[in-house]
Design a protein around this motif. Structure first.
Motif, mmCIF file in Angstrom:
data_model
loop_
_atom_site.group_PDB
_atom_site.id
_atom_site.type_symbol
_atom_site.label_atom_id
_atom_site.label_comp_id
_atom_site.label_asym_id
_atom_site.label_seq_id
_atom_site.Cartn_x
_atom_site.Cartn_y
_atom_site.Cartn_z
ATOM 1 N N PRO A 52 0.438 1.265 9.385
ATOM 2 C CA PRO A 52 -0.752 1.514 8.559
ATOM 3 C C PRO A 52 -0.866 2.965 8.095
ATOM 4 O O PRO A 52 -1.324 3.235 6.977
ATOM 5 N N ASN A 70 -0.069 -2.291 3.238
ATOM 6 C CA ASN A 70 -1.175 -1.331 3.320
ATOM 7 C C ASN A 70 -2.075 -1.411 2.097
ATOM 8 O O ASN A 70 -3.294 -1.223 2.195
ATOM 9 N N ARG A 96 -1.761 -8.591 6.332
ATOM 10 C CA ARG A 96 -2.690 -7.482 6.125
ATOM 11 C C ARG A 96 -3.787 -7.828 5.127
ATOM 12 O O ARG A 96 -4.791 -7.113 5.029
#
Length: 376
Positions: free
Chosen positions: A243, A322, A362
């Motif tokens: 991250p 991300n 994510r």
């Protein structure tokens, strides 16, 4: 070639002569370095003993060669250190880092690989010294062998070593490459005056590091460094660090961007280092679509080639993951990124596949993105 056995007579200042000729060849500066490296070698040994070099085993294997230049090139009694500025005119780095869908590439890697250019100029300088001073045996280095290049640059008066472990210069900050000429010329030069370290109490580089890789002043844990993870490291990137990598797909400049001394660095006009293929404004989704042939073609003659296509895809998958986690991203943009990941889901490499699976996880739950957008 053999050098004179006695120190050369000095009808003029040889260090100044070398500096002038280096600048005429396009280097920003040059100096003759003291070979007092014992303290620097001890610092390196402690760093290696702590395992902070990660998977870069070659650093430990050849550590002894760094301490004694004559072991690397027999007959060396003089080292000339040079500085080659590279800060390119490119899209604002902070703007790229703030754009989740953009791909951030370290500024030094946007244009031509500097190694060949550096070696060519170093050889030209060495040959000029043959004509100007005396025939000599020499070897040039551009990050191509076990050389304590930062310590030698400091000893040559080109700057001081900052808390981020890079060499800093008052005029150029840290946006420069280093190169060396090891020679048997007995240049009887007055040792360069050491540059007074000017980091003071500043800890900007330590504070800004996304992965806390700078574990203290002058101490870098390569295993946490984004440059190491995206370029040198093979296999899986540790999940806990992914991250913090953000959209950095090749290298990281955060410690340089935060350094106050880099406010004084001028843009370098060398065409070789200008961004190629629009890579300073490239989008993750476009770069992820490159086939291996496209990757090899478009990175020819560039430092980007070092990562290889597999690590290139691995790194971009992390960056896309991300981006998907950014609640500010529109649903349309998120869907396009998911489609890009899906298109590579059957890619024949387990590391790339595992990073794609991580990236897909994510994405926030349905509805949370629009809620965050409206609440903001």
């Amino acid at each position: 070639m053999s050098a004179p056995s006695e120190p050369l007579a000095a009808p003029r200042d040889w260090a100044a002569e070398i500096r002038d000729r280096a600048r005429a060849l396009g280097f920003a500066d040059a100096g003759v370095a003291s070979l007092a490296l014992d303290d620097d070698h001890a610092h390196l040994r402690r760093w290696l003993d702590e395992g902070l070099h990660g998977g870069m085993g070659w650093m430990a294997e050849h550590a002894a060669l760094r301490a004694d230049p004559a072991q690397l090139h027999p007959g060396t009694i003089t080292v000339i250190s040079v500085r080659l500025d590279y800060r390119p005119s490119a899209e604002d780095a902070d703007a790229v880092l703030a754009d989740a869908e953009a791909a951030y590439i370290s500024r030094y890697a946007l244009g031509r690989d500097y190694h060949k250019l550096m070696r060519k100029r170093l050889k030209a300088l060495a040959e000029q010294l043959t004509q100007t001073i005396a025939p000599h045996g020499y070897r040039v280095f551009a990050d191509s062998a076990p050389v304590l290049e930062k310590a030698l640059a400091r000893n040559a008066g080109l700057g001081w070593i900052g808390k981020h472990t890079l060499v800093l210069n008052r005029e150029a900050g840290s946006w420069f490459f280093l190169g060396e000429i090891y020679t048997d010329l007995p240049i009887d030069a007055v040792p360069a005056e050491p540059v007074t370290p000017r980091c003071g109490s500043c800890t900007a580089c330590i504070d800004i590091c996304p992965t806390q890789a700078i574990i203290g002043p002058y101490r870098l844990d390569a295993r946490r460094c984004i440059s190491y993870l995206t370029i040198e490291h093979h296999g899986d990137i540790p999940e806990e660090l992914r991250p913090a990598i953000g959209n950095r797909i090749f290298g990281c400049d955060d410690c340089q961007l935060a350094c106050p001394w880099n406010r004084y660095a001028k843009l370098d006009a060398t065409p070789d280092f200008a961004p190629r293929h629009g890579l300073d404004t490239a989008r993750l989704i476009d770069l992820f679509a490159w086939t291996e042939d496209e990757y090899l073609s478009r990175t020819e003659g560039m430092a980007l080639r070092r990562a290889g296509h597999l690590r290139w895809l691995r790194n971009i998958a992390v960056a896309i993951g991300n981006a998907l986690a950014d609640v500010r991203l529109s649903e349309a943009a998120a869907s396009a990124l998911v489609d890009a990941l899906d298109s590579r889901s059957a890619f024949p490499d387990s590391t790339v596949q595992s990073h794609i699976r991580w990236a897909l996880k994510r994405r926030p739950a349905a509805g949370s993105r629009s809620t965050a957008l409206h609440s903001g």
